[in-house]
Design a protein around this motif. Structure first.
Motif, PDB file in Angstrom:
ATOM      1  N   ASN A 216      -4.319  -8.523   6.691  1.00  0.00           N
ATOM      2  CA  ASN A 216      -4.604  -7.361   7.476  1.00  0.00           C
ATOM      3  C   ASN A 216      -5.348  -7.714   9.101  1.00  0.00           C
ATOM      4  O   ASN A 216      -4.739  -7.051   9.861  1.00  0.00           O
TER       5      ASN A 216
ATOM      6  N   GLU B 158      -4.272  -1.472   3.153  1.00  0.00           N
ATOM      7  CA  GLU B 158      -5.494  -0.983   3.339  1.00  0.00           C
ATOM      8  C   GLU B 158      -5.665   0.745   2.735  1.00  0.00           C
ATOM      9  O   GLU B 158      -6.547   1.325   2.215  1.00  0.00           O
ATOM     10  N   ARG B 159      -4.488   1.367   2.419  1.00  0.00           N
ATOM     11  CA  ARG B 159      -4.311   2.784   1.951  1.00  0.00           C
ATOM     12  C   ARG B 159      -3.851   2.833   0.458  1.00  0.00           C
ATOM     13  O   ARG B 159      -2.751   2.362   0.218  1.00  0.00           O
TER      14      ARG B 159
ATOM     15  N   GLN C 132      -7.656  -9.579   3.146  1.00  0.00           N
ATOM     16  CA  GLN C 132      -8.093  -9.201   4.410  1.00  0.00           C
ATOM     17  C   GLN C 132      -7.749 -10.066   5.529  1.00  0.00           C
ATOM     18  O   GLN C 132      -7.687  -9.679   6.551  1.00  0.00           O
TER      19      GLN C 132
ATOM     20  N   PRO D  78      -1.044  -3.402   7.894  1.00  0.00           N
ATOM     21  CA  PRO D  78      -2.530  -3.690   6.927  1.00  0.00           C
ATOM     22  C   PRO D  78      -2.209  -3.113   5.614  1.00  0.00           C
ATOM     23  O   PRO D  78      -1.591  -2.052   5.701  1.00  0.00           O
TER      24      PRO D  78
ATOM     25  N   ASP E 109       0.724  -1.312   0.214  1.00  0.00           N
ATOM     26  CA  ASP E 109      -0.008   0.061   0.006  1.00  0.00           C
ATOM     27  C   ASP E 109       0.885   1.272   0.039  1.00  0.00           C
ATOM     28  O   ASP E 109       2.079   1.198  -0.082  1.00  0.00           O
TER      29      ASP E 109
END
Length: 365
Positions: free
Chosen positions: A249, A286-287, A246, A284, A194
Motif C-alpha cells: 500500500n 484497503e477496502r 501494508q 492500495p 480489495d
C-alpha cells in the motif's frame, strides 16, 4: 465500457445462435475459412497420425487411421506436422518439467506428432520449457483459467504460501511463470484483491457464478470482511500477510514498487488502469470485502518440439535436413527460445514458418 461492450456483444451473438471468435482464434478461423470453405481443401477430423512413410531417409507420406480403417497417404512434396505440443501429456510433463501442469491448451496436445518425428530421426529442443503463466485454479469439473491482464490491474497482489509477494505481478506471463517455478513449484499462491478490483474490472475467472460457488466450496475462492480474516482462511501467517499488504500500500501511494518494479515498463502499464495515479498498476488494498483466488502454475502450451530450419524443415541431431518433413507451431521448438517478446509469440511464428514451409514445398520437385 470495454467490459460492457463485450457482454452485450456476447449476449447478442448468443441470441442469434452465433459463436464469436476473437484475437488468435479469429485469425485461425480466417485461415480455416480461406483454405477449407473457400478453397475446398478436404479436412479430415478424427484421423490420427500413426507413423511417417520413409523411403531412402526421405518422408514421402503418412499412415493414419480414419473411421477405424488404416490408410497410407502419399505426399509428393512434403508432410507438415502442426499437431501442437505436449501440454496434456502428464507423463511427459513430469519427465521434462517435473510437474503435472495445469494447462489451458487443447486437450489433444499429447505430443504424439513430436514422438513420431523423433522416430524418423528428428532432433528436439526446449522440451523442459513452456509458455508458463499464472492460472486461477480449476473449479471442480472445470479447467484452469489463464491470467493475462487481471493480475496486472490495481488493488491486487499475488502472494505465496507465506503471505508474501515474490515477483512483479504485471510482468509477462512467461516471466511470472518462471518466477513461480523458481520460487515454489508446489505453491499454493493466491491472487488477493480489495472490493474495487471486483467492482471496476472484468475478471474472466469470476464471470460464471456457478463456477465461483464451486470454487468457494472447494476452498480455492475466499471472501472476507477483513484482511486478517482473509489471511486466516487462506492459511498464511497473519502478521507477515499484514506487513506485506501494508508495504504494498505504501508503494501504491508513492507510485513506485520498491520491491519488484511493477508498473515501471510499457508492457506493465499496457495492462494497467490509466485512471489510477500515480502508477496505473498499483492501488492500495484497503477496502473490503476482500477476496482471494487460488493461483497455480499454468501454461498456454509447451515450447519444446521438433528442431527446424528457416523453412520449417525438420533437422537431425547433426543438423542435416530430413527431406520431406516439416514442422510448425508448438509442434516445433519455439523460435523465441526461453523468452517472451510479446503477444503473438506462438501464432505469429506458426503462420510465418507455416508459410515458408509451404513455399519451400511448392518449389520442391
Amino acid at each position: 465500457m470495454r467490459g460492457a461492450r463485450f457482454v452485450f456483444r456476447a449476449l447478442g451473438s448468443a441470441v442469434r445462435g452465433q459463436r464469436l471468435a476473437g484475437i488468435g482464434a479469429a485469425l485461425a478461423t480466417q485461415f480455416l475459412d480461406a483454405v477449407v470453405q473457400q478453397a475446398g481443401v478436404p479436412l479430415w477430423l478424427d484421423s490420427p497420425l500413426e507413423s511417417l512413410v520413409l523411403e531412402e531417409d526421405r518422408v514421402v507420406g503418412v499412415r493414419i487411421t480414419r473411421d477405424g480403417t488404416p490408410l497410407t497417404i502419399r505426399a509428393h512434396r512434403g508432410v507438415m506436422l502442426a499437431g501442437g505440443g505436449f501440454d496434456h501429456n502428464q507423463q511427459w510433463r513430469q519427465k521434462f518439467h517435473g510437474i503435472d501442469g495445469d494447462p489451458s491448451g487443447n486437450p489433444g496436445n499429447l505430443g504424439r506428432p513430436i514422438e513420431i518425428a523423433q522416430a524418423a530421426g528428428a532432433a528436439v529442443e526446449l522440451m523442459d520449457d513452456a509458455w508458463w503463466g499464472a492460472s486461477i485454479a480449476a473449479a471442480p469439473g472445470g479447467d484452469p483459467l489463464f491470467l493475462v491482464g487481471e493480475r496486472s490491474l490495481p488493488y491486487s497482489i499475488l502472494v505465496d504460501a507465506r503471505g508474501e509477494r515474490f515477483a512483479n505481478e504485471s510482468e509477462s506471463y512467461v516471466d511470472l511463470g518462471h518466477h513461480m517455478l523458481e520460487h515454489d513449484p508446489d505453491g499454493p499462491y493466491w491472487l488477493v484483491a480489495d472490493a474495487r478490483h471486483a467492482r471496476r474490472y472484468l475478471r474472466n475467472y469470476a464471470l460464471d457464478p456457478r463456477a465461483t460457488r464451486a470454487m468457494a466450496e472447494a476452498g480455492t475462492y475466499v471472501k472476507a470482511p477483513t484482511l486478517a480474516e482473509l489471511g486466516r482462511q487462506i492459511g498464511v501467517d497473519p502478521a507477515r500477510f499484514r506487513a506485506t499488504v501494508q508495504r504494498f500500500n505504501g508503494f501504491a501511494r508513492s507510485g513506485v514498487d520498491g520491491d519488484f518494479g511493477r508498473g515501471n515498463s510499457a508492457y506493465d502499464r499496457y495492462y494497467g488502469d490509466p485512471l489510477v495515479h500515480p502508477n496505473p498498476n498499483l492501488g492500495p488494498i484497503e477496502r473490503g470485502p476482500f477476496t482471494a483466488f487460488q493461483v497455480v502454475i499454468g501454461d498456454l502450451g509447451t515450447k519444446g518440439g521438433v528442431l527446424t530450419d528457416v523453412d520449417g524443415r525438420a533437422l537431425r541431431e547433426d543438423g542435416t535436413v530430413i527431406g520431406g518433413l516439416y514442422s510448425a507451431g508448438n509442434n516445433s521448438a519455439s523460435v523465441m527460445g526461453r523468452t517472451y517478446p510479446g503477444p503473438g509469440s506462438t501464432i505469429g511464428p506458426a503462420a510465418v514458418f507455416g508459410m515458408r514451409a509451404a513455399r519451400h514445398m511448392a518449389r520442391a520437385r
